[in-house]
Design an enzyme around this catalytic site. Structure first.
Site, short mmCIF file in Angstrom:
data_model
loop_
_atom_site.label_atom_id
_atom_site.label_comp_id
_atom_site.label_asym_id
_atom_site.label_seq_id
_atom_site.Cartn_x
_atom_site.Cartn_y
_atom_site.Cartn_z
N HIS A 155 89.56 12.01 66.53
CA HIS A 155 90.64 12.44 65.65
C HIS A 155 91.46 11.24 65.21
CE1 HIS A 155 93.46 11.85 68.96
NE2 HIS A 155 92.80 12.72 69.71
N CYS A 163 90.35 11.60 74.35
CA CYS A 163 89.64 11.63 73.08
C CYS A 163 89.42 10.20 72.56
CB CYS A 163 90.43 12.43 72.05
SG CYS A 163 90.70 14.16 72.51
#
Length: 246
Positions: A155, A163
């Protein structure tokens, strides 16, 4: 207590918990926000992106493949040109969490390593982290080895709790390339995440590392792509990755 009253009580309690923890606010809005309008991103990004693709002899909508390298902090986007894939662009990974080595369990704040597949259902234009796609952790290998975790993404927003975080400009291009490939008919896009570029010399330097054997397994898939420029088919056999080329 009636069902309605119990539901209202549960909802109010959940809202208080979510509101009190910033990360949960992000996760909450990940699943509840209304559909985002990508027209502004398309209008701003696609003209230059298409020009850059054309200069490389490529176009938006070609089949895509992604490689991630933690140590080098690079995410590569490859596109199919004829029988094999060619590198279009390398993007700087703004942030990832943890160190070299795979994700093992929920909450360890470790970014995953391994072989993943993303489809249209994994694409989230509503992400509080400025566009995201879900890696699909845990995959079949992770599940066979009792690894746990959820909402492991690539992202934007340059912040990571497990992430791979990109710059907003980077994720905009990556997102549009993947979305176009999937929309044109590619069933899923492979994402291969490695601790480092898996040359023989670099892996040999890690012989004393607890993850050496695991990384040897990853290297087998890495080598197939390096040789053929086509991602191998990923299987799981005896709790290890297995590969079919072509």
């Amino acid at each position: 207590m009636s069902k309605l009253k119990r539901w209202l009580t549960y909802s109010a309690t959940a809202a208080v918990i979510v509101a009190s923890i910033p990360f949960l606010q992000k996760a909450y809005w990940y699943v509840t926000s209304s559909p985002a309008d990508l027209s502004e991103v398309r209008q701003r990004v696609e003209p230059t992106l298409k020009t850059d693709l054309a200069a490389a002899g490529m176009e938006l909508g070609q089949a895509a493949f992604i490689r991630i390298f933690k140590e080098e902090r690079e995410l590569e986007v490859w596109l199919r040109t004829g029988p094999s894939f060619e590198l279009f662009r390398s993007y700087n990974i703004c942030n990832f969490s943890g160190g070299l080595g795979p994700k093992l369990k929920e909450g360890d704040r470790q970014s995953p390593e391994g072989f993943y597949m993303i489809d249209l259902a994994a694409m989230n234009p509503n992400s509080s982290y400025h566009l995201s796609f879900n890696l699909g952790f845990p995959n079949a290998y992770d599940q066979a080895n009792q690894r746990t975790g959820s909402f492991l993404m690539v992202h934007g927003d340059c912040v990571s709790i497990g992430c791979y975080a990109m710059t907003d400009a980077g994720i905009e291009e990556i997102y549009l390339i993947i979305e176009a490939a999937l929309s044109r008919g590619q069933e899923s896009v492979a994402v291969h995440a490695f601790p480092f570029r898996m040359t023989n010399e670099r892996l040999t330097a890690e012989q004393a590392n607890e993850w050496y054997e695991y990384w040897q397994n990853l290297k087998a898939g890495y080598d197939i792509f390096e040789s053929l420029r086509v991602p191998p088919r990923i299987l799981v056999s005896d709790n290890a990755y297995a590969f079919e080329s072509g």
